[in-house]
Motif scaffolding. Structure first.
Motif, PDB file in Angstrom:
ATOM      1  N   LEU A  78       1.041   2.504   2.087  1.00  0.00           N
ATOM      2  CA  LEU A  78       0.923   3.929   1.781  1.00  0.00           C
ATOM      3  C   LEU A  78       2.224   4.674   2.026  1.00  0.00           C
ATOM      4  O   LEU A  78       2.599   5.547   1.237  1.00  0.00           O
ATOM      5  CB  LEU A  78      -0.213   4.545   2.600  1.00  0.00           C
ATOM      6  N   HIS A  79       2.921   4.359   3.094  1.00  0.00           N
ATOM      7  CA  HIS A  79       4.184   5.041   3.378  1.00  0.00           C
ATOM      8  C   HIS A  79       5.384   4.148   3.053  1.00  0.00           C
ATOM      9  O   HIS A  79       6.491   4.403   3.512  1.00  0.00           O
ATOM     10  CB  HIS A  79       4.250   5.489   4.841  1.00  0.00           C
ATOM     11  N   GLN A  95      -3.211  -5.381   0.004  1.00  0.00           N
ATOM     12  CA  GLN A  95      -3.740  -4.139  -0.576  1.00  0.00           C
ATOM     13  C   GLN A  95      -3.696  -3.007   0.449  1.00  0.00           C
ATOM     14  O   GLN A  95      -3.574  -1.841   0.085  1.00  0.00           O
ATOM     15  CB  GLN A  95      -5.171  -4.343  -1.059  1.00  0.00           C
ATOM     16  N   ILE A  96      -3.831  -3.350   1.727  1.00  0.00           N
ATOM     17  CA  ILE A  96      -3.592  -2.397   2.796  1.00  0.00           C
ATOM     18  C   ILE A  96      -2.637  -3.044   3.794  1.00  0.00           C
ATOM     19  O   ILE A  96      -2.446  -4.266   3.776  1.00  0.00           O
ATOM     20  CB  ILE A  96      -4.885  -1.963   3.525  1.00  0.00           C
ATOM     21  N   TYR A  97      -2.042  -2.233   4.639  1.00  0.00           N
ATOM     22  CA  TYR A  97      -1.211  -2.721   5.737  1.00  0.00           C
ATOM     23  C   TYR A  97      -1.896  -2.323   7.030  1.00  0.00           C
ATOM     24  O   TYR A  97      -1.676  -1.245   7.578  1.00  0.00           O
ATOM     25  CB  TYR A  97       0.201  -2.142   5.653  1.00  0.00           C
ATOM     26  N   SER A 152      -6.708   4.493   0.893  1.00  0.00           N
ATOM     27  CA  SER A 152      -5.779   3.760   0.030  1.00  0.00           C
ATOM     28  C   SER A 152      -6.132   3.870  -1.448  1.00  0.00           C
ATOM     29  O   SER A 152      -5.242   3.777  -2.306  1.00  0.00           O
ATOM     30  CB  SER A 152      -5.746   2.274   0.434  1.00  0.00           C
ATOM     31  N   TRP A 153      -7.416   4.056  -1.767  1.00  0.00           N
ATOM     32  CA  TRP A 153      -7.844   3.947  -3.159  1.00  0.00           C
ATOM     33  C   TRP A 153      -8.473   5.207  -3.740  1.00  0.00           C
ATOM     34  O   TRP A 153      -8.905   5.202  -4.878  1.00  0.00           O
ATOM     35  CB  TRP A 153      -8.841   2.789  -3.289  1.00  0.00           C
ATOM     36  N   SER A 154      -8.539   6.261  -2.963  1.00  0.00           N
ATOM     37  CA  SER A 154      -9.170   7.481  -3.466  1.00  0.00           C
ATOM     38  C   SER A 154      -8.486   8.707  -2.881  1.00  0.00           C
ATOM     39  O   SER A 154      -8.111   8.707  -1.705  1.00  0.00           O
ATOM     40  CB  SER A 154     -10.659   7.493  -3.099  1.00  0.00           C
ATOM     41  N   PRO A 155      -8.357   9.770  -3.674  1.00  0.00           N
ATOM     42  CA  PRO A 155      -7.764  11.012  -3.151  1.00  0.00           C
ATOM     43  C   PRO A 155      -8.760  11.882  -2.391  1.00  0.00           C
ATOM     44  O   PRO A 155      -8.368  12.890  -1.805  1.00  0.00           O
ATOM     45  CB  PRO A 155      -7.292  11.717  -4.423  1.00  0.00           C
TER      46      PRO A 155
END
Length: 593
Positions: free
Chosen positions: A53-54, A87-89, A169-172
């Motif tokens: 994400l960052h 897909q995520i960290y 991660s997958w939605s606002p």
């Protein structure tokens, strides 16, 4: 559609189906999200990996959204999306969203998870407070979990942490709510609320001040990268609503260096908190990624998961059953019903560890060390063969293999690490975890097993899709076995979606060296062979390869742009096969029309 006493709600109730809404999940004037089922050629598959994400740079999911938007009513629109790891960290969480994750996580879980019941040492200070503070988990993960991540200051620990991270991660939606409720804080606001963990507690000391300045710099940098991400989340949501998506884990989905060595796995299993956190990571992967890949595979998981989630009571029998079910599960690999058929490889839980010693020489020192892991052991390959046969795939048909780690990496980097860094293990240095030395080529037996297994399957075309290495490349290898069998492999690597590694001064130098090395490989064939000891050797000419090889190969790197065979910017791949052979286009920001 949801119906309750207050009425009916559907996607239209949130303007998500309106063609006039800027954040609609449909394309142009279509009434609903759509997807295309490809019954034959041409194949159009989006693929990529490594999205932090960052992470630095733009989120290339936006470019993938443009690809679909430009072809949504045509048969050449992407028919699938393959996400191939990270897909995520879970181990590398940005400071500004740590409190948001813990806040929303508690609201998502039916009951709060008591990590102190797993590890009583967390009841003591400074751990009890550090668990809830930004930057407070590095020591906890190293000493209580036995993890080796060097960026674990905000590591996800509870199941609710992981769940909140997936939704962010997958939605606002949670981002919108966080802004509405003023949950994004400046560094000074977090400092004033005592939400930051400091190793040096006395704020009057120069050490504390230096630590504070370093944390503030990191916080501000991460805020800027998160701002780049937010707009892309609407594209992410629309892609997932309109594209059949298949996902395989890699280490960061659980924790960095996951199962890197036998010692790592043993140490974490013997640490109650480490064992528990790995279970949380696997359970969240199952729920948010794995379940949708092949739902029928997990029919027995439901009762075990639900029984534990009803109580979240560590130390209970349901907890023990839950942990053992996740750690012992050996069928995370799956097939996707795409054209061609795709077989996703689990290169994390099916590893084989070679215990016999390997002689090494470093300068004048002679010692013995362990071999690098075999990313899939013999039993794992047998299960893959069974899975492939059961899928309806037949010998002589094309086949896609999805391997999070590339079979063919960047030789310049891999050779340097293997020849000069790996031997430093004999001096007790943690180079295995520091440099992620776990490519297929580091274990000659594992590499050879890969080639022999695929050759036995005998696909008409073998396409490998991979990620992990934070660069994109395209490779063709023609393999000849000692008994005369031949195999051609096309490997396409795409990474990262959002996490550029080659930045800053040292990154620029590394990028320069990589590009210089890459130019030498343009229009050049690399010859390599394997001997009976499973050592891999490279030669300048095929005629030099000795006649007693186990197998030999000629490797050619393909241009992915006009002047380069490697892309180090954020990217996503688009695999296309119109019946004349597979091709891949690497998409970076601003290069789609």
């Amino acid at each position: 559609m949801f119906v309750d006493s207050n009425g009916t709600l559907d996607l239209g109730s949130f303007d998500l189906l309106s063609p006039f809404h800027p954040h609609s999940i449909v394309y142009e004037n279509l009434a609903y999200p759509t997807f295309y089922i490809n019954g034959g050629n041409p194949s159009n598959i989006l693929y990529g990996s490594c999205r932090k994400l960052h992470g630095e740079g733009a989120d290339v999911f936006s470019e993938a959204d443009h690809v679909i938007a430009s072809s949504f009513i045509h048969t050449d629109r992407p028919s699938s999306l393959f996400l191939m790891g990270d897909q995520i960290y879970a181990d590398d969480v940005a400071d500004p969203i740590f409190k948001i994750i813990t806040r929303f996580g508690k609201e998502l879980a039916s009951q709060e998870e008591d990590l102190c019941a797993v590890e009583p040492g967390l009841k003591e200070e400074p751990f009890r407070q550090g668990l809830q503070q930004i930057n407070g988990r590095q020591y906890i993960t190293e000493h209580f979990c036995k993890f080796t991540s060097r960026k674990a200051a905000n590591h996800l620990l509870s199941f609710s942490d992981y769940a909140a991270m997936y939704i962010l991660s997958w939605s606002p939606s949670l981002w919108e709510l966080a802004h509405k409720e003023g949950m994004f804080e400046t560094f000074q606001e977090a400092l004033d609320k005592n939400e930051l963990y400091f190793a040096f507690k006395d704020c009057q000391t120069k050490e504390h001040k230096a630590e504070s300045l370093k944390l503030e710099e990191r916080y501000q940098k991460q805020m800027k990268e998160l701002a780049k991400l937010e707009d892309a989340l609407y594209s992410v949501r629309r892609i997932l609503a309109n594209t059949p998506t298949y996902m395989m884990f890699d280490d960061h989905d659980i924790t960095d260096d996951w199962n890197l060595t036998q010692d790592w796995k043993t140490n974490v299993w013997n640490a109650p908190l480490g064992r528990h956190v790995i279970s949380n990571g696997l359970a969240s992967y199952w729920l948010f990624q794995g379940w949708g890949n092949e739902p029928d595979t997990f029919t027995h998981f439901g009762p075990t998961m639900q029984t534990y989630f009803d109580s979240f009571h560590p130390g209970s029998l349901p907890h023990s059953n839950w942990v053992h079910a996740l750690w012992n599960y050996d069928f995370w690999q799956f097939t996707a019903p795409t054209v061609p058929k795709a077989l996703f490889l689990d290169t994390r839980t099916q590893r084989g560890y070679v215990n016999k010693p390997k002689p090494v020489k470093v300068v004048k020192r002679i010692d013995e060390e362990r071999y690098s892991p075999n990313l899939i052991d013999q039993e794992g390959w047998n299960r893959l063969s069974t899975k492939l046969t059961a899928s309806g795939w037949n010998e002589g048909e094309p086949l896609i293999l999805v391997s999070p780690a590339p079979l063919y990496g960047i030789g310049l980097i891999e050779n340097f690490l293997h020849d000069y860094m790996l031997p430093l293990r004999t001096f007790g240095l943690p180079v295995q975890s520091d440099f992620d030395l776990e490519a297929w080529k580091y274990n000659g037996i594992g590499f050879s097993d890969f080639l022999h297994r695929v050759s036995a399957w005998n696909p008409s075309d073998c396409i490998i899709l991979s990620g992990d290495v934070h660069s994109a490349s395209s490779v063709i290898s023609d393999i000849t076995f000692r008994d005369g069998r031949t195999l051609t492999i096309h490997q396409f690597t795409s990474s990262p979606i959002k996490n550029m590694s080659y930045t800053g001064f040292w990154g620029a130098i590394m990028k320069f060296i990589i590009n210089l090395n890459a130019r030498k490989r343009i229009n050049r064939t690399i010859y390599r062979y394997c001997n009976h000891k499973f050592d891999l050797f490279r030669e300048e000419q095929e005629s030099i390869v000795p006649p007693d090889y186990v197998w030999k190969e000629s490797i050619r790197y393909q241009n992915i742009s006009e002047s380069s065979i490697i892309e180090t910017n954020n990217n996503i791949g688009l695999l296309r096969d119109r019946g004349t052979g597979p091709l891949s286009r690497i998409i970076v920001k601003g290069q789609w029309d």
